[in-house]
Design a protein around this motif. Structure first.
Motif, PDB file in Angstrom:
ATOM      1  N   PRO A  58      -3.506 -10.380  -8.240  1.00  0.00           N
ATOM      2  CA  PRO A  58      -3.844 -11.732  -8.702  1.00  0.00           C
ATOM      3  C   PRO A  58      -5.294 -12.116  -8.440  1.00  0.00           C
ATOM      4  CG  PRO A  58      -1.770 -11.741  -7.478  1.00  0.00           C
ATOM      5  CD  PRO A  58      -2.396 -10.399  -7.269  1.00  0.00           C
ATOM      6  N   THR A  59      -5.851 -11.729  -7.297  1.00  0.00           N
ATOM      7  CA  THR A  59      -7.197 -12.156  -6.917  1.00  0.00           C
ATOM      8  C   THR A  59      -8.016 -10.978  -6.397  1.00  0.00           C
ATOM      9  OG1 THR A  59      -6.648 -12.647  -4.607  1.00  0.00           O
ATOM     10  CG2 THR A  59      -6.255 -14.400  -6.238  1.00  0.00           C
ATOM     11  N   THR A  60      -9.312 -11.217  -6.255  1.00  0.00           N
ATOM     12  CA  THR A  60     -10.198 -10.192  -5.691  1.00  0.00           C
ATOM     13  C   THR A  60      -9.861  -9.908  -4.238  1.00  0.00           C
ATOM     14  OG1 THR A  60     -11.990 -10.764  -7.214  1.00  0.00           O
ATOM     15  CG2 THR A  60     -12.600  -9.636  -5.170  1.00  0.00           C
ATOM     16  N   ASP A  61      -9.540 -10.966  -3.470  1.00  0.00           N
ATOM     17  CA  ASP A  61      -9.158 -10.766  -2.064  1.00  0.00           C
ATOM     18  C   ASP A  61      -7.936  -9.871  -1.955  1.00  0.00           C
ATOM     19  OD1 ASP A  61     -11.249 -12.308  -1.192  1.00  0.00           O
ATOM     20  OD2 ASP A  61     -10.066 -14.130  -0.937  1.00  0.00           O
ATOM     21  N   ASP A  62      -6.944 -10.075  -2.831  1.00  0.00           N
ATOM     22  CA  ASP A  62      -5.752  -9.230  -2.818  1.00  0.00           C
ATOM     23  C   ASP A  62      -6.121  -7.776  -3.126  1.00  0.00           C
ATOM     24  OD1 ASP A  62      -4.000 -11.335  -2.252  1.00  0.00           O
ATOM     25  OD2 ASP A  62      -3.799 -11.853  -4.369  1.00  0.00           O
ATOM     26  N   ALA A  63      -7.038  -7.594  -4.068  1.00  0.00           N
ATOM     27  CA  ALA A  63      -7.447  -6.239  -4.443  1.00  0.00           C
ATOM     28  C   ALA A  63      -8.145  -5.543  -3.275  1.00  0.00           C
ATOM     29  CB  ALA A  63      -8.363  -6.287  -5.664  1.00  0.00           C
ATOM     30  N   GLU A  64      -9.023  -6.264  -2.586  1.00  0.00           N
ATOM     31  CA  GLU A  64      -9.744  -5.660  -1.459  1.00  0.00           C
ATOM     32  C   GLU A  64      -8.801  -5.311  -0.315  1.00  0.00           C
ATOM     33  OE1 GLU A  64     -12.660  -8.620  -0.666  1.00  0.00           O
ATOM     34  OE2 GLU A  64     -14.049  -7.912  -2.234  1.00  0.00           O
ATOM     35  N   ARG A  65      -7.827  -6.192  -0.050  1.00  0.00           N
ATOM     36  CA  ARG A  65      -6.850  -5.892   1.010  1.00  0.00           C
ATOM     37  C   ARG A  65      -6.006  -4.674   0.653  1.00  0.00           C
ATOM     38  NH1 ARG A  65      -6.548 -11.671   1.634  1.00  0.00           N
ATOM     39  NH2 ARG A  65      -4.920 -11.772   0.042  1.00  0.00           N
ATOM     40  N   LEU A  66      -5.617  -4.576  -0.601  1.00  0.00           N
ATOM     41  CA  LEU A  66      -4.796  -3.442  -1.028  1.00  0.00           C
ATOM     42  C   LEU A  66      -5.584  -2.136  -0.933  1.00  0.00           C
ATOM     43  CD1 LEU A  66      -2.095  -2.486  -2.116  1.00  0.00           C
ATOM     44  CD2 LEU A  66      -2.924  -2.945  -4.435  1.00  0.00           C
ATOM     45  N   VAL A  67      -6.856  -2.176  -1.310  1.00  0.00           N
ATOM     46  CA  VAL A  67      -7.695  -0.974  -1.198  1.00  0.00           C
ATOM     47  C   VAL A  67      -7.801  -0.537   0.261  1.00  0.00           C
ATOM     48  CG1 VAL A  67     -10.060  -0.129  -1.410  1.00  0.00           C
ATOM     49  CG2 VAL A  67      -8.995  -1.322  -3.317  1.00  0.00           C
ATOM     50  N   GLY A  69      -6.726   8.084   1.383  1.00  0.00           N
ATOM     51  CA  GLY A  69      -8.121   8.406   1.681  1.00  0.00           C
ATOM     52  C   GLY A  69      -9.072   7.674   0.750  1.00  0.00           C
ATOM     53  N   SER A  70     -10.301   7.495   1.182  1.00  0.00           N
ATOM     54  CA  SER A  70     -11.280   6.715   0.418  1.00  0.00           C
ATOM     55  C   SER A  70     -11.666   7.376  -0.896  1.00  0.00           C
ATOM     56  CB  SER A  70     -12.536   6.474   1.268  1.00  0.00           C
ATOM     57  OG  SER A  70     -12.232   5.738   2.426  1.00  0.00           O
ATOM     58  N   ASP A  71     -11.684   8.710  -0.935  1.00  0.00           N
ATOM     59  CA  ASP A  71     -12.145   9.405  -2.132  1.00  0.00           C
ATOM     60  C   ASP A  71     -11.169   9.299  -3.298  1.00  0.00           C
ATOM     61  OD1 ASP A  71     -14.397  10.171  -0.763  1.00  0.00           O
ATOM     62  OD2 ASP A  71     -13.603  12.136  -0.201  1.00  0.00           O
ATOM     63  N   ALA A  72      -9.936   8.923  -3.033  1.00  0.00           N
ATOM     64  CA  ALA A  72      -8.916   8.883  -4.085  1.00  0.00           C
ATOM     65  C   ALA A  72      -8.682   7.477  -4.627  1.00  0.00           C
ATOM     66  CB  ALA A  72      -7.592   9.442  -3.563  1.00  0.00           C
ATOM     67  N   ILE A  73      -9.447   6.484  -4.133  1.00  0.00           N
ATOM     68  CA  ILE A  73      -9.228   5.092  -4.520  1.00  0.00           C
ATOM     69  C   ILE A  73     -10.539   4.499  -5.003  1.00  0.00           C
ATOM     70  CG2 ILE A  73      -8.325   2.852  -3.767  1.00  0.00           C
ATOM     71  CD1 ILE A  73      -7.315   4.443  -1.267  1.00  0.00           C
ATOM     72  N   ARG A  76      -6.296   3.175   1.680  1.00  0.00           N
ATOM     73  CA  ARG A  76      -7.127   4.206   2.302  1.00  0.00           C
ATOM     74  C   ARG A  76      -6.370   4.943   3.404  1.00  0.00           C
ATOM     75  NH1 ARG A  76     -11.673   0.239   2.068  1.00  0.00           N
ATOM     76  NH2 ARG A  76     -13.000   0.893   0.335  1.00  0.00           N
ATOM     77  N   ALA A  77      -5.457   4.266   4.079  1.00  0.00           N
ATOM     78  CA  ALA A  77      -4.704   4.902   5.159  1.00  0.00           C
ATOM     79  C   ALA A  77      -3.770   5.984   4.622  1.00  0.00           C
ATOM     80  CB  ALA A  77      -3.904   3.848   5.930  1.00  0.00           C
ATOM     81  N   PHE A  78      -3.350   5.864   3.361  1.00  0.00           N
ATOM     82  CA  PHE A  78      -2.388   6.813   2.795  1.00  0.00           C
ATOM     83  C   PHE A  78      -3.042   7.838   1.866  1.00  0.00           C
ATOM     84  CE2 PHE A  78      -0.018   2.875   3.608  1.00  0.00           C
ATOM     85  CZ  PHE A  78       0.985   3.349   4.432  1.00  0.00           C
ATOM     86  N   PRO A 124       0.813  -1.225   0.000  1.00  0.00           N
ATOM     87  CA  PRO A 124       0.000   0.000   0.000  1.00  0.00           C
ATOM     88  C   PRO A 124       0.844   1.270   0.000  1.00  0.00           C
ATOM     89  CG  PRO A 124      -0.899  -1.587   1.546  1.00  0.00           C
ATOM     90  CD  PRO A 124       0.433  -2.133   1.104  1.00  0.00           C
ATOM     91  N   LEU A 125       1.906   1.284   0.794  1.00  0.00           N
ATOM     92  CA  LEU A 125       2.779   2.461   0.830  1.00  0.00           C
ATOM     93  C   LEU A 125       3.473   2.660  -0.509  1.00  0.00           C
ATOM     94  CD1 LEU A 125       4.257   4.771   2.228  1.00  0.00           C
ATOM     95  CD2 LEU A 125       5.906   3.091   3.121  1.00  0.00           C
TER      96      LEU A 125
END
Length: 233
Positions: free
Chosen positions: A32-41, A49-53, A45-47, A14-15
């Motif tokens: 690779p997977t949807t789970d990976d995508a959700e974890r990365l999102v 913010g939600s509005d930029a992702i 968000r910590a870096f 994420p960083l």
């Protein structure tokens, strides 16, 4: 910034993506997977913010299955494309299956329907718009992708919403919008505006209908499905 390879562990991804988005925005991040995508999102968000992702999910159905994806999935995909077109995104995260999946090139031209007090299209026009977006008319709204009409009231469960919304008309103008619970149809708090995204990605316009008619004659094995498309189903 010099393009090249960057190898980092899962905890630093994420960083690393947030720093890369400073140089390439919007940044397309493929996982690779949807789970990976959700974890990365969640991490991004910590870096940023939600509005930029935005997350662009894959269909939960397989290519050989004659099934439509869930309305919520379609809504999330169209909302991501809408936000991408409007600008302001720092990163778009997607699993590789969503990236490789063929899409209607006109999807990028679709825009959401925004309902707010002062909407002057009228009730009948709103009903036609909802049908065009793939919403199913029912007697009682129970799940995403459905709408119901009772007098001057239209109930809609938008594909990207957590609750259904009750739209009250005064003549041809929207007077009030209010969330309500589908379990007991009880009204909740008022809302200023609601964005309505389509339930289906296939745009059933005149061009699609004509193409379906031509293909039905050339491909008898798919004639039943293509004739349904030609009839606007």
């Amino acid at each position: 910034f010099v393009p090249g390879e960057l190898h980092v562990g899962p905890a630093l991804r994420p960083l690393a993506c947030a720093l890369l988005s400073d140089h390439a925005s919007p940044l397309l991040v493929v996982t690779p997977t949807t789970d990976d995508a959700e974890r990365l999102v969640d991490g991004l968000r910590a870096f940023l913010g939600s509005d930029a992702i935005a997350l662009f999910p894959a269909w939960e159905t397989l290519p050989h299955e004659r099934l439509s994806p869930q309305p919520a999935t379609v809504g999330d995909r169209l909302r991501a494309l809408d936000r991408l077109a409007e600008g302001g995104l720092r990163a778009l995260v997607t699993p590789v299956r969503a990236l490789l999946q063929p899409m209607d090139p006109r999807l990028g031209e679709r825009r959401r329907l925004r309902l707010a007090p002062g909407y002057k299209g009228g009730l009948e026009h709103l009903v036609r718009q909802l049908a065009t977006l793939g919403y199913v008319r029912t007697n009682l709204v129970a799940q995403r992708g459905e709408f119901a009409v009772r007098g001057g009231i239209v109930d809609i469960f938008a594909t990207t919403a957590d609750h259904a919304v009750r739209v009250e008309f005064w003549g041809d103008d929207v007077d009030e919008l209010r969330w309500f619970a589908v379990a007991d149809q009880r009204g909740l708090e008022r809302v200023d505006a609601v964005d309505i995204y389509a339930c289906r990605e296939l745009v059933l316009d005149d061009e699609t209908v004509e193409t379906a008619r031509k293909l039905a004659r050339r491909m008898p094995a798919l004639a039943d499905q293509l004739n349904q498309l030609a009839d606007g189903v």
